[in-house]
Structures are given as structure tokens and as C-alpha cells.
Design an enzyme around this catalytic site. Structure first.
Site, PDB file in Angstrom:
ATOM      1  N   HIS A  19       0.832  -1.204   0.000  1.00  0.00           N
ATOM      2  CA  HIS A  19       0.000   0.000   0.000  1.00  0.00           C
ATOM      3  C   HIS A  19       0.869   1.257   0.000  1.00  0.00           C
ATOM      4  O   HIS A  19       0.539   2.248  -0.657  1.00  0.00           O
ATOM      5  CB  HIS A  19      -0.905   0.008   1.236  1.00  0.00           C
ATOM      6  CG  HIS A  19      -1.897  -1.110   1.257  1.00  0.00           C
ATOM      7  ND1 HIS A  19      -3.249  -0.919   1.071  1.00  0.00           N
ATOM      8  CD2 HIS A  19      -1.736  -2.450   1.425  1.00  0.00           C
ATOM      9  CE1 HIS A  19      -3.878  -2.077   1.137  1.00  0.00           C
ATOM     10  NE2 HIS A  19      -2.976  -3.029   1.359  1.00  0.00           N
ATOM     11  N   ASP A 116      -5.958   5.823   2.032  1.00  0.00           N
ATOM     12  CA  ASP A 116      -6.037   4.464   1.526  1.00  0.00           C
ATOM     13  C   ASP A 116      -7.478   3.982   1.649  1.00  0.00           C
ATOM     14  O   ASP A 116      -8.178   4.294   2.610  1.00  0.00           O
ATOM     15  CB  ASP A 116      -5.096   3.565   2.335  1.00  0.00           C
ATOM     16  CG  ASP A 116      -4.890   2.200   1.714  1.00  0.00           C
ATOM     17  OD1 ASP A 116      -5.873   1.452   1.585  1.00  0.00           O
ATOM     18  OD2 ASP A 116      -3.744   1.872   1.357  1.00  0.00           O
ATOM     19  N   SER A 291       5.691  -9.335   0.046  1.00  0.00           N
ATOM     20  CA  SER A 291       6.222  -8.961   1.358  1.00  0.00           C
ATOM     21  C   SER A 291       5.494  -9.605   2.529  1.00  0.00           C
ATOM     22  O   SER A 291       5.949  -9.504   3.668  1.00  0.00           O
ATOM     23  CB  SER A 291       6.154  -7.433   1.519  1.00  0.00           C
ATOM     24  OG  SER A 291       4.808  -6.985   1.387  1.00  0.00           O
ATOM     25  N   TRP A 371      -1.233  -6.642  -6.692  1.00  0.00           N
ATOM     26  CA  TRP A 371      -1.548  -5.712  -7.775  1.00  0.00           C
ATOM     27  C   TRP A 371      -0.320  -4.934  -8.241  1.00  0.00           C
ATOM     28  O   TRP A 371      -0.151  -4.698  -9.432  1.00  0.00           O
ATOM     29  CB  TRP A 371      -2.666  -4.767  -7.357  1.00  0.00           C
ATOM     30  CG  TRP A 371      -3.211  -3.949  -8.491  1.00  0.00           C
ATOM     31  CD1 TRP A 371      -3.283  -2.586  -8.571  1.00  0.00           C
ATOM     32  CD2 TRP A 371      -3.770  -4.439  -9.716  1.00  0.00           C
ATOM     33  NE1 TRP A 371      -3.844  -2.190  -9.774  1.00  0.00           N
ATOM     34  CE2 TRP A 371      -4.152  -3.324 -10.500  1.00  0.00           C
ATOM     35  CE3 TRP A 371      -3.968  -5.725 -10.245  1.00  0.00           C
ATOM     36  CZ2 TRP A 371      -4.714  -3.444 -11.764  1.00  0.00           C
ATOM     37  CZ3 TRP A 371      -4.538  -5.852 -11.505  1.00  0.00           C
ATOM     38  CH2 TRP A 371      -4.903  -4.714 -12.248  1.00  0.00           C
ATOM     39  N   ASN A 372       0.551  -4.537  -7.317  1.00  0.00           N
ATOM     40  CA  ASN A 372       1.783  -3.858  -7.735  1.00  0.00           C
ATOM     41  C   ASN A 372       2.607  -4.760  -8.651  1.00  0.00           C
ATOM     42  O   ASN A 372       3.089  -4.330  -9.707  1.00  0.00           O
ATOM     43  CB  ASN A 372       2.625  -3.461  -6.523  1.00  0.00           C
ATOM     44  CG  ASN A 372       1.992  -2.366  -5.706  1.00  0.00           C
ATOM     45  OD1 ASN A 372       1.348  -1.469  -6.239  1.00  0.00           O
ATOM     46  ND2 ASN A 372       2.165  -2.436  -4.392  1.00  0.00           N
ATOM     47  N   SER A 373       2.783  -6.010  -8.251  1.00  0.00           N
ATOM     48  CA  SER A 373       3.573  -6.945  -9.054  1.00  0.00           C
ATOM     49  C   SER A 373       2.935  -7.190 -10.419  1.00  0.00           C
ATOM     50  O   SER A 373       3.627  -7.280 -11.439  1.00  0.00           O
ATOM     51  CB  SER A 373       3.737  -8.277  -8.314  1.00  0.00           C
ATOM     52  OG  SER A 373       4.556  -8.122  -7.176  1.00  0.00           O
ATOM     53  N   GLU A 376       3.571  -4.114 -12.544  1.00  0.00           N
ATOM     54  CA  GLU A 376       4.992  -4.020 -12.890  1.00  0.00           C
ATOM     55  C   GLU A 376       5.356  -5.040 -13.963  1.00  0.00           C
ATOM     56  O   GLU A 376       6.159  -4.766 -14.870  1.00  0.00           O
ATOM     57  CB  GLU A 376       5.846  -4.210 -11.636  1.00  0.00           C
ATOM     58  CG  GLU A 376       5.788  -3.003 -10.697  1.00  0.00           C
ATOM     59  CD  GLU A 376       6.276  -3.312  -9.295  1.00  0.00           C
ATOM     60  OE1 GLU A 376       6.898  -4.376  -9.108  1.00  0.00           O
ATOM     61  OE2 GLU A 376       6.031  -2.493  -8.383  1.00  0.00           O
ATOM     62  N   ASP A 392      -6.901  -9.513  -2.832  1.00  0.00           N
ATOM     63  CA  ASP A 392      -7.365  -9.327  -4.209  1.00  0.00           C
ATOM     64  C   ASP A 392      -6.730 -10.300  -5.188  1.00  0.00           C
ATOM     65  O   ASP A 392      -7.100 -10.324  -6.366  1.00  0.00           O
ATOM     66  CB  ASP A 392      -7.052  -7.891  -4.651  1.00  0.00           C
ATOM     67  CG  ASP A 392      -5.543  -7.599  -4.601  1.00  0.00           C
ATOM     68  OD1 ASP A 392      -4.891  -8.033  -3.637  1.00  0.00           O
ATOM     69  OD2 ASP A 392      -5.026  -6.921  -5.502  1.00  0.00           O
TER      70      ASP A 392
END
Length: 473
Positions: A19, A116, A291, A371-373, A376, A392
Site C-alpha cells: 500500500h 487508503d 512482502s 496488484w503492484n507486481s 509491474e 485481491d
């Protein structure tokens, strides 16, 4: 005539790596545009991120501050104890946030809070103090829309599930008709509806509607149907992703000259980059489960043998705290043994993921589907094998495999034979078909963050509307 107040945006992330990273990217972009920004972490995460963040700040307009999350310093803040953190956020941390906003630490006065999407305390306190609030949901539009549909699905008797058959087709989610199974829904749908965490995340979803706008780390061409559904709930929706790529495009998050990735809470082992330099083009499988996820020793060994048996070199991010249910000393001993680098493998505690995915040696990504991965990987054009565990990620992996067709879904299994088979399919058997889809989606991602792209334009619109808040308040 009274002068308009100076824009001062307070950004309040949920205290977790996945986040903090996109919200810090946004903070840097807003500061680069001339807005005064305060990034408010918890004391616990502030200490971890501060030594590496100011050096990469775009200007003095970005300031890092912190408040207590209400937990003692020695609290592990682990996934296993998440309910203790959630309760403390709603009580102690909320009080500390109010105190901060009323103190001189918030000078000049905050004019807008970007909270957030699971930190509704930001909206609560903003309402109390007559400050405008914007909600930023850090996962996919698809997952957010699914969460909004949960009460209807419960009313229709589709949730909770009537039996344990997770492969049963699931119907009734608008915009997701087709090959959706129960197991593809976000993990909250598998939870006991009486649980504290289920109620927390559902309440937080609907609390977002009290904000004046919604920010999403996605791009229009990727999730247009889901964004359209959300636009029936929120009057203003800003799709400004992939944020990490937008930051790079805007020169506030470039690779060169920085020692750590934006928002990283862990020290990155850059030796893996030299190892990648020695590998052939598109030959390496990159493995990272993020993480938070922990795996058992049995799961670890199944992944290990599957990766070894596939015959491909691999780079694996294996955190020191990644093994569940083992004594600390025996876990450390096992990790030390696995982390012996060789020509065919490299295992590190943490890696500069954006740089790894952009490296020409990397040809596939075995991921937890955070979602970040996911974004990316899309931005870098690297196809995925998805092994989602929570949040998610189940529905993200469904989108990757069934909607966008840019990878494979391996959810709820991890035996060595399946791992080996999936790697071979991704890198050999279906490589051309998957890469055609990935090339198209990755190109759309790049277009979205270009000077005339939808995400760039939406960011400009967001910045102007934040300034409008100050002129009309």
C-alpha cells in the site's frame, strides 16, 4: 478579499508495503507538480522507509511524518495478527491522526486528505475537521467492484458458499460473466461472514463512498468495464496507473542514481542484478511472493524441485521471514543452504523488482499476483504464473489468465510437477500466444502513461481538482 489557501495534501497509506509503494509514487508526482504533500506513515514504517526516501524526493514540497499505530514497538504486525492491527487503526491511530491534523506539524493546514481505501479513519477525521477527502484503492478495479457486489451476492444466497466445491462456476458478478469460478473470487469471499476481518474490509469498502473522489492504480484500457461500474458509485474516478511507470515517465522514480525502489521497506540485495547480467536473454524465471505471504517447508521444497526440474535458471526472492511454522534457527539454516548462488540459481532476501523485471535476461514471473507486481509485470512485458494466496490476488490471477491472457493461473496448488509444467508452458509451449497478448497489453500500458495517455491526463485532472478544492474552500 481572503487569499486562497495553499494546497496541502496529506497522504495516509495503510501500514503495509504493497500500500505504501503506490501511494508514495503518487506523493512524489503531486509534489513534482507543485503541491505541498505530507506522507504520513506509522512510526514503525517511518523508521524503515525514511533513511532511503528523502534522497529521492522530487522537491522540498514532499515531507515525511509519522504517527503511532497504537501498537507496542515489539508487536510483529504480521498477517497472523492482522485483526489486532485493524482494531488499533480504528481506535488509537484514529485519535493520533486527529491530534496530528490539529497540531503545528500539519502547517500549513491540510486542505485535502488522500486516504487508503481501507483507512476510512482518514475520511472520518476529514469530515470532523471539514477537510476534503479522496479515497485511493491500491488494488484492481475488478476486485473493488467485486467487494461492492458482496452484499447483493449475499442477499441472493450466492455468498457464503453452500458447499466446499471451489471449482463450481460462479455467476452473478456484473462484468465478470464467463469462466469465473468460486476460487477466483477475492479471498474475502471465502471468509466467515461473522469474522472481524470480513466486517472490517466490507465496511471499509462502503466507507469509501463518503469521499469526494476515487483514485485507482490502473489504466482505462486494462479495466474499462470495471471502471465503468465504479463510475456509477463515485462521481469522480481517476485511473492513474501504472503509477510506478507514470513516476518513471515523469522522472520522479527512475532507476539510475537511487539505492532503493520507491517505497521499499526492505533492503534490496543488488547482487542479483550482476547475476542476471551473466544469463542469456529471456532465460530466467523470476520468483517472488511479495512482502507478506508465508509458505510451509513442504511448499518451499515443491517450488524448489519444480524450478530445478524445469531446467531454467531462476532468481527467487525468499525473505528470511517467509517460512511458516518453523523454529527460527532451523528456518534460517534452511534458507542459508538454499541461498548459495550458482550458475543456474540466485536466491536473495529482497530484490529491486522493477529493475529485475526490466532486465533482458528475465522471461517469466512466478508471482503471488499482488496488484503492484501484476502492473509491474505488465509494464515490463513479462508473462506471469500466478500463485495467489489472499486479498485481491485470486481475482487478479483470474484476470491475468482468463481476461487478458497474459499468463497462467496456478492458484490453490503448488506441487513440483505442476510448477515444472507451468514454467515449460509459459516459456516454451504457449510462449508465442501469451507473448502476443502481453505485447499488446504492455503497449497499452505504455501508451497510458505517455504525455497524451489516459493516466497522464487523469493525473493532470486530479491535480487541478485538488487545487480547485483550495480555491473553493
Amino acid at each position: 478579499m481572503e487569499e486562497p489557501r495553499e494546497s496541502h495534501v496529506l497522504i495516509l497509506p495503510f501500514p503495509a508495503h504493497g500500500h505504501i509503494k503506490p501511494m508514495l509514487c503518487l506523493a512524489k508526482l503531486l509534489a513534482a507538480a507543485g503541491l505541498r504533500v505530507t506522507f504520513l506513515n506509522t512510526h514503525h514504517n517511518h523508521r524503515r522507509i525514511l533513511p532511503r526516501s528523502p534522497s529521492s524526493s522530487p522537491s522540498s514540497l514532499l515531507r515525511f511524518e509519522s504517527i503511532s499505530d497504537g501498537l507496542p514497538d515489539d508487536h510483529p504486525r504480521s498477517l497472523e495478527l492482522i485483526e489486532e492491527l485493524l482494531l488499533s487503526i480504528k481506535t488509537a491511530m484514529k485519535a493520533h491522526l486527529r491530534e496530528f491534523l490539529l497540531s503545528k506539524s500539519a502547517e500549513p493546514p491540510v486542505t485535502c486528505i488522500i486516504a487508503d481505501g481501507i483507512m476510512s479513519i482518514g475520511i472520518d477525521v476529514a469530515e470532523e475537521l471539514s477537510i476534503s477527502a479522496i479515497s485511493f484503492r491500491t488494488f484492481s478495479a475488478c476486485c473493488l467492484w467485486t467487494n461492492f457486489c458482496i452484499p447483493t451476492l449475499m442477499h441472493e444466497g450466492k455468498l457464503p458458499f453452500s458447499d466446499d466445491d471451489l471449482d463450481k462456476e460462479f455467476h452473478g458478478l456484473p462484468g465478470a460473466e464467463g469462466l469465473l469460478r468460486r476460487r477466483d473470487l477475492p479471498s474475502i469471499c471465502r471468509s466467515q461472514i461473522e469474522s472481524c476481518s470480513f466486517r472490517y474490509f466490507l465496511d471499509e469498502t462502503f466507507a469509501m463512498t463518503r469521499a469526494c473522489a476515487l483514485i485507482l492504480n490502473t489504466f482505462d484500457a486494462l479495466e474499462a468495464p470495471m471502471v465503468s461500474h465504479l463510475a456509477t458509485i463515485f462521481s469522480n474516478v481517476y485511473t492513474i496507473g501504472p503509477l510506478h511507470a507514470l513516476a518513471i515517465q515523469s522522472s520522479v522514480g527512475h532507476f539510475s542514481g537511487r539505492s532503493e525502489s520507491v517505497g521499499s521497506l526492505r533492503i534490496e540485495d543488488r547482487s542479483c542484478m550482476m547475476w542476471l547480467d551473466s544469463q542469456a536473454s529471456r532465460s530466467v524465471v523470476y520468483v517472488s511472493f511479495g512482502s507478506l505471504v508465508k509458505i510451509t517447508v513442504d511448499q518451499l521444497m515443491e517450488f524448489w524441485h519444480g524450478l530445478v526440474n524445469c531446467g531454467r535458471p531462476f532468481l527467487w526472492v525468499l525473505r528470511e521471514d517467509a517460512i511458516a511454522g518453523e523454529e527460527e534457527e532451523s528456518a534460517r539454516s534452511l534458507l542459508s543452504e538454499l541461498k548459495l548462488t550458482s550458475e543456474r540459481r540466485c536466491v536473495v532476501d529482497w530484490a529491486p523488482q522493477e529493475e529485475v523485471l526490466a532486465h533482458p535476461a528475465v522471461g517469466g514471473f512466478l508471482t503471488h499476483s499482488g496488484w503492484n507486481s501484476t502492473l509491474e509485470s505488465i509494464a515490463a512485458g513479462i508473462p506471469m504464473i500466478c500463485w495467489p494466496q489472499l486479498g485481491d490476488r485470486q481475482i487478479n490471477s483470474w484476470c491475468v489468465s482468463e481476461v487478458w491472457k497474459i499468463g497462467l493461473d496456478m492458484k490453490d496448488t503448488c506441487d513440483r510437477s505442476t510448477v515444472e509444467t507451468m514454467v515449460r508452458i509459459l516459456t516454451e509451449d504457449n510462449k508465442e500466444e501469451i507473448m502476443r497478448s502481453m505485447t499488446r497489453i504492455s503497449g497499452l500500458s505504455s501508451d497510458s502513461v505517455g504525455p497524451d495517455g489516459s493516466s497522464s491526463k487523469n493525473l493532470e485532472r486530479l491535480i487541478e481538482n485538488i487545487r480547485m478544492i483550495d480555491r473553493t474552500s
